[in-house]
Structure formats: structure tokens, C-alpha cells
Design an enzyme around this catalytic site. Structure first.
Site, PDB file in Angstrom:
ATOM      1  N   HIS A   1      10.918   6.986  -5.051  1.00 34.20           N
ATOM      2  CA  HIS A   1       9.515   7.280  -5.386  1.00 34.20           C
ATOM      3  C   HIS A   1       9.343   8.295  -6.517  1.00 34.20           C
ATOM      4  O   HIS A   1       8.451   9.152  -6.474  1.00 34.20           O
ATOM      5  CB  HIS A   1       8.773   7.769  -4.147  1.00 34.20           C
ATOM      6  CG  HIS A   1       8.526   6.694  -3.123  1.00 34.20           C
ATOM      7  ND1 HIS A   1       8.466   5.358  -3.433  1.00 34.20           N
ATOM      8  CD2 HIS A   1       8.317   6.783  -1.779  1.00 34.20           C
ATOM      9  CE1 HIS A   1       8.219   4.662  -2.328  1.00 34.20           C
ATOM     10  NE2 HIS A   1       8.137   5.489  -1.311  1.00 34.20           N
TER      11      HIS A   1
ATOM     12  N   HIS B   1       0.644   4.677  -2.121  1.00 34.30           N
ATOM     13  CA  HIS B   1       1.344   4.771  -0.834  1.00 34.30           C
ATOM     14  C   HIS B   1       0.390   5.162   0.294  1.00 34.30           C
ATOM     15  O   HIS B   1       0.707   6.039   1.096  1.00 34.30           O
ATOM     16  CB  HIS B   1       2.491   5.779  -0.934  1.00 34.30           C
ATOM     17  CG  HIS B   1       3.628   5.518   0.004  1.00 34.30           C
ATOM     18  ND1 HIS B   1       3.449   5.297   1.351  1.00 34.30           N
ATOM     19  CD2 HIS B   1       4.965   5.429  -0.212  1.00 34.30           C
ATOM     20  CE1 HIS B   1       4.629   5.124   1.925  1.00 34.30           C
ATOM     21  NE2 HIS B   1       5.565   5.183   0.987  1.00 34.30           N
TER      22      HIS B   1
ATOM     23  N   ASP C   1      10.641  -2.058   6.773  1.00 32.97           N
ATOM     24  CA  ASP C   1      10.619  -1.215   5.575  1.00 32.97           C
ATOM     25  C   ASP C   1      11.273  -2.034   4.470  1.00 32.97           C
ATOM     26  O   ASP C   1      12.323  -1.688   3.951  1.00 32.97           O
ATOM     27  CB  ASP C   1      11.364   0.099   5.817  1.00 32.97           C
ATOM     28  CG  ASP C   1      11.141   1.111   4.702  1.00 32.97           C
ATOM     29  OD1 ASP C   1      10.416   0.783   3.732  1.00 32.97           O
ATOM     30  OD2 ASP C   1      11.697   2.222   4.785  1.00 32.97           O
TER      31      ASP C   1
ATOM     32  N   GLU D   1       2.645  -1.667  -0.039  1.00 34.00           N
ATOM     33  CA  GLU D   1       2.794  -1.117  -1.385  1.00 34.00           C
ATOM     34  C   GLU D   1       3.108  -2.253  -2.355  1.00 34.00           C
ATOM     35  O   GLU D   1       4.204  -2.812  -2.324  1.00 34.00           O
ATOM     36  CB  GLU D   1       3.910  -0.077  -1.405  1.00 34.00           C
ATOM     37  CG  GLU D   1       3.750   1.031  -0.384  1.00 34.00           C
ATOM     38  CD  GLU D   1       5.087   1.629   0.011  1.00 34.00           C
ATOM     39  OE1 GLU D   1       5.754   2.219  -0.875  1.00 34.00           O
ATOM     40  OE2 GLU D   1       5.477   1.497   1.183  1.00 34.00           O
TER      41      GLU D   1
END
Length: 393
Positions: free
Chosen positions: A148, A221, A293, A358
Site C-alpha cells: 500500500h 480502502h 484477502d 478495492e
């Protein structure tokens, strides 16, 4: 996805330096809206002071709203969506994103609640990549990997903010990411526009250009709970993802390079399925992520906006559709929330109290030439768009 291996010491270093190129204070110190009292600065746009960043720069909170009651509150620290109020089947508008009641919560370590993510959303393996024969070393903040945008990603920067006073309520944010920031090449000019529409949509448009070849993958996010933030887990939400394939990962959550069919796996959301229906199956991929995830490879037919995912929460009746121009979407189920974070209204956020969708290019694309390219060259304009469309049934 939550950064769970960053040390508190490293995060303290982030706060000490905060923004590498913070914007100047507003030219007119007493300009309307530059006070602790909320003021109307344009139709559907209110502004108030929210606090100060560690470097002393003023943080403002802008609330964009339509006439129905749908509203998004966004601050210029990290471009964070602080709240998002959407209506249920009874017409009640309630905050559906996780976060904090004040700026202090966002200045502490947290899992990117509501933030703009850059330069690169998601992970880059071993915090390095090669571009045009040059090897670039990035900041490590997820074990040996880069996540990120690094230690001081776009989520921890102070952005210049300007309300757009024509058309629908909108806020323009700007940031200059300087050459070498977090190890990335090129001076990158970034512009993000948040817009609230009359039909209960939050639109996010991303623009950028660079003076040197670089890599770029921007996203937001936000953590969603359509029951209302803090109102329990999201396992009963039904989700459909328009993707026939996903990108499996290794134990470090780095893609293996395979584009695996979802058919016959717990990752098949081509038909609406409860988030919790298979989340505890003994699948290796679910064990690696402690739940979902993972990046899904969207079924796309053209370059325009298309439906990526739809979520329905049966009790409230709220529906959220995600439309995007991006090729992928990361579905994350709040696996690393553990009750240690107290959010808005003094509500602890336990595991799976939210989900993230996302929109993005694929993780580790700079090291995967077979994935869609994330290279941005000088003279080229980067532009992508995502819409979160809300309704109730």
C-alpha cells in the site's frame, strides 16, 4: 487488507515526518469554512476544521451530500472517507464505513480505514521491481514485501483540497509525490475527485502524470458494513463478484502468477452467496489469508465502467454495487480486525466486522509481465474511475 507486520516504531517514524510535500495553508486565513464551525462552501458541500497533522498543517473535513440524505465526509489527510451515510429499506440513512470519531484515531496505527492508497495499492514482492533495466528498491512494511505504498503512502499525506462548486457536490484532492518517495521513480502529480450524485453514488476518479517512467496502482480502502458501522460481522451479507478467475497467493499473500478459475472453489461468487458461507472451509488459500484477502480478475468486455461486485444485506435491505474501469478487485473480509481497535461510537471492531472491495490492478504486477501493465510513462495521462452505488430493497 490489513498491514499486520509493521512495527509501532516504524509507524511512529511515519508520524514524525508525515508528509513529504504538504500543501500550504489556505491563502485566505479567514476564508468561509476555515473554522471549527461547519460552514456551507457550495451547494451540497460543507467544510469544517478537523484538527492538525503532526507537521502542523491544518486538516479539514468536507461533507458532500445530496437532497435525499446520502452523504460522504472526506478529509484532506490521506483523502480518507471518514463517514458514508446510505439509506436502508425504511429510508433511514446510517454510516456504513468503519473509522474514528476524530482525527486522533487516524493519526495512530490503523488498517487504512477509508484511505486513498498509493503509489501502489496491494503488495509488491520483496519490495522491489525492475523497470527499463533499472532495479528499484521500495520501503518494506509487510515482512519482506511492500504494501500500500510503504511507510509513508498516500494514506498518510496531507493533500491540497478544493471543493468543486459547479455541478454535483464534489471535492478535488491533489498531491505531488516526489521522485524517490518510498523508492518510486518520477515526480508524480496525482489528482483525485470525490463526487456525490443525486442517485446515492460515491464516485471516485483518479488522475496522474509523471516526468519519469514509474508504476502506479491507486485505490480506496474503505471498510464497509451495510448493517451500519460497528453493528456486528458481515458474514450474512450476500455478495456477487463478476469474476470467473482469481489470483492465488503464496503464504506471504503474493500472487503465484496463476489465474485460477473460481468454479468449484470457495472463491466462486458468480452467483450471490453469503460472505460467511464458505469462509471457514479448509481451503489453503483461505488459510493463507485467514479468510478472503484475494484479487479477483474481473470479467470485462470494454474499457468503460462495468459492474464488478454487488453486495446485499438482507436485514437493512441495503445494496452496494461497485462499478469500475479497473481489471481487478480485492475482496477482503476484515480478517485482521481483532477487537483491539475502538471505532466510531466507542464500538470495538472485531474480526470480520467489515469487508473491503478495492478496485485495482493485480498485486505484484510490476514483477509479473503477464499481468495487465501498471507502467505510467511521461506524456501519458493516467485515469481510472470507480463508483459505489447504493440502493435498498
Amino acid at each position: 487488507m490489513h498491514i499486520h507486520r509493521t512495527t509501532v516504531a516504524a509507524f511512529a517514524l511515519v508520524l514524525a515526518s508525515c508528509s513529504s510535500s504538504p500543501p500550504p495553508e489556505t491563502k485566505e486565513a479567514k476564508k468561509a469554512g476555515d473554522s471549527d464551525e461547519e460552514a456551507v462552501v457550495a451547494k451540497g458541500i460543507k467544510k469544517r476544521r478537523y484538527g492538525r497533522a503532526p507537521n502542523g498543517y491544518q486538516i479539514d473535513l468536507y461533507t458532500l451530500s445530496n437532497e435525499r440524505g446520502f452523504e460522504a465526509a472526506i478529509m484532506n489527510y490521506g483523502g480518507i472517507v471518514v463517514s458514508l451515510k446510505a439509506g436502508d429499506k425504511g429510508g433511514k440513512y446510517e454510516d456504513v464505513v468503519l473509522g474514528f470519531d476524530g482525527l486522533d484515531g487516524y493519526l495512530k496505527e490503523h488498517p487504512y480505514f477509508g484511505a486513498l492508497i498509493g503509489r501502489y495499492g496491494n503488495r509488491i514482492a520483496k519490495a522491489s521491481f525492475a523497470l527499463n533495466g533499472v532495479q528499484y528498491r521500495l520501503a518494506t512494511n509487510d515482512g519482506e514485501n511492500h504494501l500500500h505504498g510503504g511507510l509513508r503512502g498516500f494514506d498518510k499525506q496531507v493533500w491540497s483540497a478544493e471543493p468543486i462548486t459547479t455541478g454535483e457536490p464534489a471535492l478535488e484532492l491533489r498531491y505531488l509525490s516526489r521522485d524517490g518517495e518510498e523508492g518510486y521513480p518520477g515526480n508524480l502529480n496525482v489528482r483525485v475527485v470525490y463526487t456525490v450524485t443525486a442517485d446515492d453514488t460515491l464516485r471516485i476518479e483518479y488522475f496522474a502524470n509523471t516526468d519519469r517512467p514509474t508504476v502506479l496502482n491507486l485505490t480506496n480502502h474503505s471498510y464497509f458494513n451495510l448493517l451500519g458501522q460497528g453493528n456486528g460481522d458481515v458474514l450474512g451479507h450476500d455478495i456477487e463478484i463478476r469474476a470467473d478467475r482469481f489470483t492465488p497467493v503464496n503464504a506471504g499473500l503474493i500472487p503465484t502468477g496463476e489465474l485460477k478459475p473460481v468454479a468449484g472453489t470457495p472463491f466462486d461468487f458468480t452467483h450471490s452467496t453469503a460472505i460467511g458461507a464458505r469462509i471457514n472451509d479448509g481451503d489453503e488459500q483461505l488459510r493463507f489469508g485467514r479468510g478472503y484477502d484475494h484479487n479477483f480478475v474481473l470479467n470485462r468486455s470494454d474499457a468503460g465502467l462495468s459492474l464488478a461486485a454487488r453486495v446485499h444485506e438482507p436485514k437493512s435491505g441495503r445494496v452496494m454495487e461497485v462499478h469500475t474501469t479497473e481489471p481487478g478487485i480485492q475482496f477482503y473480509t476484515g480478517n485482521f480486525l481483532d477487537g483491539s481497535i475502538t471505532g466510531k461510537g466507542d464500538r470495538p471492531y472485531a474480526q470480520r466486522y467489515a469487508f473491503c472491495l478495492e478496485t485495482q490492478h493485480f498485486p505484484d504486477s510490476p514483477n509479473r509481465p503477464e499481468f495487465p501493465s501498471v507502467v505510467l510513462d511521461p506524456g501519458k495521462d493516467f485515469r481510472t474511475s470507480t463508483e459505489y452505488r447504493f440502493s435498498a430493497r
